[in-house]
Design a protein around this motif. Structure first.
Motif, PDB file in Angstrom:
ATOM      1  N   LEU A 189     -13.352  96.898-106.494  1.00  0.00           N
ATOM      2  CA  LEU A 189     -12.766  97.963-107.990  1.00  0.00           C
ATOM      3  C   LEU A 189     -13.688  96.930-109.109  1.00  0.00           C
ATOM      4  O   LEU A 189     -14.341  97.106-109.874  1.00  0.00           O
ATOM      5  N   TYR A 190     -13.358  95.540-109.654  1.00  0.00           N
ATOM      6  CA  TYR A 190     -13.615  94.646-109.775  1.00  0.00           C
ATOM      7  C   TYR A 190     -14.748  93.516-109.520  1.00  0.00           C
ATOM      8  O   TYR A 190     -14.399  92.802-110.858  1.00  0.00           O
ATOM      9  N   GLY A 191     -15.323  93.814-108.449  1.00  0.00           N
ATOM     10  CA  GLY A 191     -16.690  92.939-107.788  1.00  0.00           C
ATOM     11  C   GLY A 191     -16.103  91.745-107.741  1.00  0.00           C
ATOM     12  O   GLY A 191     -14.983  90.520-107.444  1.00  0.00           O
TER      13      GLY A 191
ATOM     14  N   VAL B 196     -16.003  99.342-111.919  1.00  0.00           N
ATOM     15  CA  VAL B 196     -15.054  99.963-112.919  1.00  0.00           C
ATOM     16  C   VAL B 196     -16.658  98.997-113.996  1.00  0.00           C
ATOM     17  O   VAL B 196     -16.572  99.946-115.039  1.00  0.00           O
ATOM     18  N   LEU B 197     -17.413  98.446-114.100  1.00  0.00           N
ATOM     19  CA  LEU B 197     -18.014  97.708-115.176  1.00  0.00           C
ATOM     20  C   LEU B 197     -19.419  98.043-115.093  1.00  0.00           C
ATOM     21  O   LEU B 197     -19.922  97.686-115.942  1.00  0.00           O
TER      22      LEU B 197
ATOM     23  N   ALA C   2     -21.526  99.994-114.483  1.00  0.00           N
ATOM     24  CA  ALA C   2     -22.052 100.989-116.174  1.00  0.00           C
ATOM     25  C   ALA C   2     -22.801  99.885-117.171  1.00  0.00           C
ATOM     26  O   ALA C   2     -23.865 101.131-117.836  1.00  0.00           O
ATOM     27  N   GLY C   3     -21.476  99.048-117.803  1.00  0.00           N
ATOM     28  CA  GLY C   3     -22.260  98.551-118.993  1.00  0.00           C
ATOM     29  C   GLY C   3     -23.632  97.412-118.449  1.00  0.00           C
ATOM     30  O   GLY C   3     -24.456  97.723-118.958  1.00  0.00           O
TER      31      GLY C   3
ATOM     32  N   LEU D  56     -12.171  82.790-112.320  1.00  0.00           N
ATOM     33  CA  LEU D  56     -12.461  83.377-113.241  1.00  0.00           C
ATOM     34  C   LEU D  56     -13.931  84.662-112.878  1.00  0.00           C
ATOM     35  O   LEU D  56     -15.086  84.098-111.777  1.00  0.00           O
ATOM     36  N   PRO D  57     -13.166  85.814-113.004  1.00  0.00           N
ATOM     37  CA  PRO D  57     -14.515  86.455-112.509  1.00  0.00           C
ATOM     38  C   PRO D  57     -15.430  87.151-112.369  1.00  0.00           C
ATOM     39  O   PRO D  57     -15.701  86.609-113.163  1.00  0.00           O
TER      40      PRO D  57
ATOM     41  N   GLY E 255     -18.335  89.664-112.897  1.00  0.00           N
ATOM     42  CA  GLY E 255     -18.377  90.140-112.962  1.00  0.00           C
ATOM     43  C   GLY E 255     -18.017  91.158-114.278  1.00  0.00           C
ATOM     44  O   GLY E 255     -18.614  91.141-115.735  1.00  0.00           O
ATOM     45  N   PRO E 256     -16.787  90.392-115.065  1.00  0.00           N
ATOM     46  CA  PRO E 256     -16.476  90.654-116.474  1.00  0.00           C
ATOM     47  C   PRO E 256     -17.568  89.728-117.371  1.00  0.00           C
ATOM     48  O   PRO E 256     -17.567  89.745-118.491  1.00  0.00           O
ATOM     49  N   ILE E 257     -17.599  88.361-116.867  1.00  0.00           N
ATOM     50  CA  ILE E 257     -18.404  87.489-117.635  1.00  0.00           C
ATOM     51  C   ILE E 257     -19.791  88.195-117.779  1.00  0.00           C
ATOM     52  O   ILE E 257     -20.505  87.961-118.549  1.00  0.00           O
TER      53      ILE E 257
ATOM     54  N   LEU F 238     -20.677  91.359-118.076  1.00  0.00           N
ATOM     55  CA  LEU F 238     -21.031  91.564-119.235  1.00  0.00           C
ATOM     56  C   LEU F 238     -20.974  91.311-120.018  1.00  0.00           C
ATOM     57  O   LEU F 238     -21.222  91.654-121.338  1.00  0.00           O
ATOM     58  N   ILE F 239     -19.514  90.532-120.936  1.00  0.00           N
ATOM     59  CA  ILE F 239     -19.702  89.586-122.643  1.00  0.00           C
ATOM     60  C   ILE F 239     -20.831  88.784-122.190  1.00  0.00           C
ATOM     61  O   ILE F 239     -21.507  89.267-123.427  1.00  0.00           O
TER      62      ILE F 239
END
Lengths: 328, 441
Positions: free
Chosen positions: B139-141, B214-215, B217-218, B273-274, B276-278, B280-281
């Protein structure tokens, strides 16, 4: 002593529910006697009603993907507001999901406002396409939320829990929250019905009579975000998103007036939520599998949709493609 | 801190480095295709639509096989592919058969598929808790557990995507920029669009491992959106976008690995720290940078251009006003004409003094250059009035307002054309003399 729902099959569930209902009417049972399943049932039903109202507005305004975006960014609002609590009131992070409702609602309003502002900034000021703006804004804000959660709580499961929901966490007080949501949304809807209709179907005319479509976009988005945040602790974002979208889409197959669409989607959503609680109890009793009630509701809604498509195909009297018309 | 080179040499890190970079490559290439069709959000929907397939695939797989790291990625891939395909079909059905608008159709598929996925996952959680954990990671990689076998699969998929785009470059270009022309040419639009969506599922399948469902798409939007700012040609967009994609993927991984180490050294806490979110940011920051600072289309240059034009108009209005007034004009009188705040007007006048257009002694007056420029503007104004009056049959009383705007816009080429078209007129509709061109140079 009150009889519990443990070990009940589908039909027994409804028998017992009916008995309890009769007894409640006779005043033998009070609010505190509600069994877990009943709390679930009432909460889900109330949430489905409020979601059907807001969702229909979202569908006719073509704003469902914005709602999806906000369902993600609410996380940032929750985490952000909790950070404030953490630093000023020294609340430990393990209580992240037990913050009180007022703060959550405030956080969700801020988050949705932030999301809308960012999308507008990307779309209007930076001239990025509308869809790309939505996609980019919510994924990056959500990433920020996840990063903050990871850094401050040292695990990522809270993110998963928000998505999936945890029905075990439904509490009696959630009923009051859901009830106030229903009353609030219904009140706003009845009060502003004409404005909703004009701004949804004829924004140009709405502007002419000094009803700002933009303002109503924001009102609908705020309603959505409050609905989302009030329910994600109990049922998860996925379910509430499905509650927002699927019943109106089903209703639209049969009717073509906004108010009829809302009433029909309320009926559909309520039926699905009642059925799902009974069915999840039945499956637990007969097959010993604890299924996620939220997942079950969505699946039942999907089944409803397939069924209604099947029915309209059989009847060949499709009103499809006629589109929604103005309500009289 | 781990030096950058180690990401390619360290036996544990190499797989996740290459995997993330391949993810960046695949998603940025396909991202261009969906971005130019303005269907960027279909990535969001399809990435969520893969979830039930993955869960179901693993559920079925766990019945027949033991924990085997080799077959797992293939099962994930197959499951994701099947349900992604189903998702495409449902979107198509909703949009074309039920004439639902695309926004609602996308969100419908997204929420229902994810809901079914949640239902299946809850079954899996009960029967196969170990597998459930691994599904949740998607889900979050999760980059850390990537293996060499993933890299091979991703390399093949990314290769397929690149070859597809290379081979079908011109049909794709025609379909994406001139749909009707593509119809006329009898290009196989339907199969090509369908294959593009399948490639989108490929890219998503690669992506869910590193950035998550979840991420995703970005990651499909960001490289294409950033690349769009800098290029003028379709192929350049692919090249630059894939460059951004690979770079973003690599940087994200570096930051997540080194960030985790930094946290451990600084606070003594073990946080992973995952990635994926990094990723994306970083991607969003790059898009922001591109949208704001690009030389021609960026926000800053647009603002500068707009202000320059405004200042130019003000300058020309001042020149006109000064040339019409017989006496020297005071600052306060000028303010009444141009409606500007004191510092702005002062700035404009200073600039004009530097350009030697006006001079000041006990009030402002035009220099010789200023007078020539003012005459030029008046000439354009009156020429345009003649044009409106003669060629477009505009009433004599109404021509002035349009000319007030056009006098700032007409280029020398346009002026020449107007002069020729109108036969070098001497007077405007209000019987005022048009300044001769010869005297103005």
């Amino acid at each position: 002593m009150k009889e519990g729902y443990f070990g009940k099959t589908f039909s027994q569930f409804f028998q017992l529910l009916w008995n309890h209902f009769i007894k409640a009417c006779q005043g033998e049972y009070g609010f505190l006697d509600l069994a877990v399943d009943e709390v679930q049932l009432i909460t889900l039903t109330l949430l489905s009603v409020t979601a059907a109202i807001v969702g229909s507005l979202l569908v006719v305004r073509k704003m469902t993907m914005v709602a999806n975006a906000i369902s993600h960014t609410v996380l940032l609002g929750v985490v952000g507001s909790f950070l404030v609590l953490h630093y000023f009131l020294k609340r430990p992070f393990s209580e992240l999901l037990e913050v009180d409702m007022k703060l959550l609602i405030l956080a969700s309003l801020l988050a949705s406002f932030l999301t809308m502002i960012c999308i507008d900034f990307f779309h209007h000021t930076l001239k990025l396409g509308k869809d790309a703006s939505i996609g980019l804004v919510f994924t990056s804000l959500f990433s920020l939320g996840i990063l903050l959660v990871t850094i401050f709580t040292k695990n990522m499961h809270i993110g998963a829990e928000i998505i999936m929901g945890n029905v075990d966490m439904i509490h009696r007080d959630d009923i009051w929250i859901a009830l106030s949501l229903v009353i609030g949304n219904l009140f706003i809807f009845l009060l502003l019905y004409k404005e909703y209709v004009t701004t949804s179907f004829d924004p140009g005319f709405a502007k002419l009579i000094k009803v700002s479509p933009l303002l109503f976009n924001y009102i609908v988005i705020f309603q959505t975000s409050v609905t989302l945040v009030a329910s994600f602790r109990a049922v998860g974002v996925v379910l509430i998103l499905a509650f927002l979208i699927v019943p109106p889409v089903i209703a639209r197959i049969f009717v073509n007036k906004l108010n009829a669409m809302i009433y029909l989607s309320i009926v559909i959503a309520m039926t699905a939520s009642i059925l799902s609680v009974a069915l999840s109890r039945h499956i637990l009793t007969v097959y010993q599998i604890p299924l996620s009630t939220s997942g079950l509701v969505v699946t039942i809604l999907l089944a409803f949709w397939l069924l209604s498509i099947f029915i309209t195909k059989r009847r060949k009297t499709s009103k499809l493609g006629s589109g929604l018309t103005l309500a009289d | 801190m781990i030096p950058l080179l180690h990401f390619f040499q360290d036996p544990i890190l190499t797989a996740s480095t290459l995997g993330t970079m391949l993810m960046g490559l695949a998603s940025s290439l396909v991202g261009v295709l969906v971005y130019v069709r303005k269907r960027a959000l279909i990535g969001e929907t399809l990435s969520h639509a893969t979830y039930p397939g993955i869960v179901l695939g693993i559920g079925v797989f766990s019945i027949f096989f033991d924990h085997s790291p080799l077959i797992f990625p293939i099962v994930v891939l197959l499951g994701a592919f099947v349900s992604g395909f189903l998702g495409i079909y449902v979107i198509y059905y909703l949009e074309s058969k039920l004439s639902l608008n695309s926004d609602t159709a996308l969100c419908f598929v997204l929420s229902t598929f994810l809901g079914v996925g949640v239902l299946l996952a809850s079954k899996l959680q009960f029967s196969e808790p170990v597998w459930f954990q691994r599904v949740q990671a998607l889900l979050y990689g999760q980059t850390a557990t990537m293996l060499t076998v993933h890299v091979y699969i991703y390399a093949v998929l990314a290769f397929v995507i690149s070859v597809y785009i290379l081979l079908l470059y011109s049909p794709l270009k025609i379909i994406h920029f001139d749909y009707d022309f593509a119809k006329v040419l009898r290009i196989f639009i339907k199969p090509i669009e369908f294959f593009t969506l399948i490639l989108l599922v490929f890219a998503i399948v690669i992506g869910i491992r590193s950035v998550g469902v979840v991420l995703m798409a970005g990651m499909l939007i960001a490289p294409a959106a950033a690349a769009r700012q800098f290029v003028r040609k379709f192929w350049q967009m692919f090249v630059l976008s894939s460059f951004f994609g690979v770079g973003i993927g690599f940087l994200g991984l570096v930051f997540s690995v080194n960030g985790s180490i930094w946290f451990q050294e600084k606070y003594g806490q073990k946080i992973s720290l995952p990635a994926g979110p990094i990723i994306l940011i970083i991607a969003t920051l790059i898009v922001l940078f591109a949208l704001i600072f690009e030389r021609k289309r960026g926000l800053i240059s647009r603002i500068i251009r707009r202000n320059q034009f405004k200042m130019n108009c003000v300058e020309e209005n001042i020149l006109k006003f000064l040339s019409k007034s017989l006496n020297k004009v005071h600052f306060s009188d000028l303010r009444e004409v141009v409606h500007l705040s004191i510092p702005v007007l002062w700035g404009v006048l200073t600039m004009m003094k530097l350009k030697k257009l006006v001079a000041e002694s006990d009030g402002f007056y035009l220099t010789k250059d200023g007078n020539i420029k003012a005459m030029q503007i008046i000439r354009l104004h009156r020429l345009w009035e003649v044009y409106l009056f003669k060629c477009l049959d505009v009433q004599r009383e109404n021509v002035h307002k349009s000319a007030e705007e056009m006098e700032h816009i007409i280029t020398p080429e346009l002026e020449e054309e107007l002069t020729e078209l109108l036969g070098d007129p001497k007077k405007d509709p209000h019987d005022q003399i048009i300044p001769r061109k010869e005297g103005l140079s």
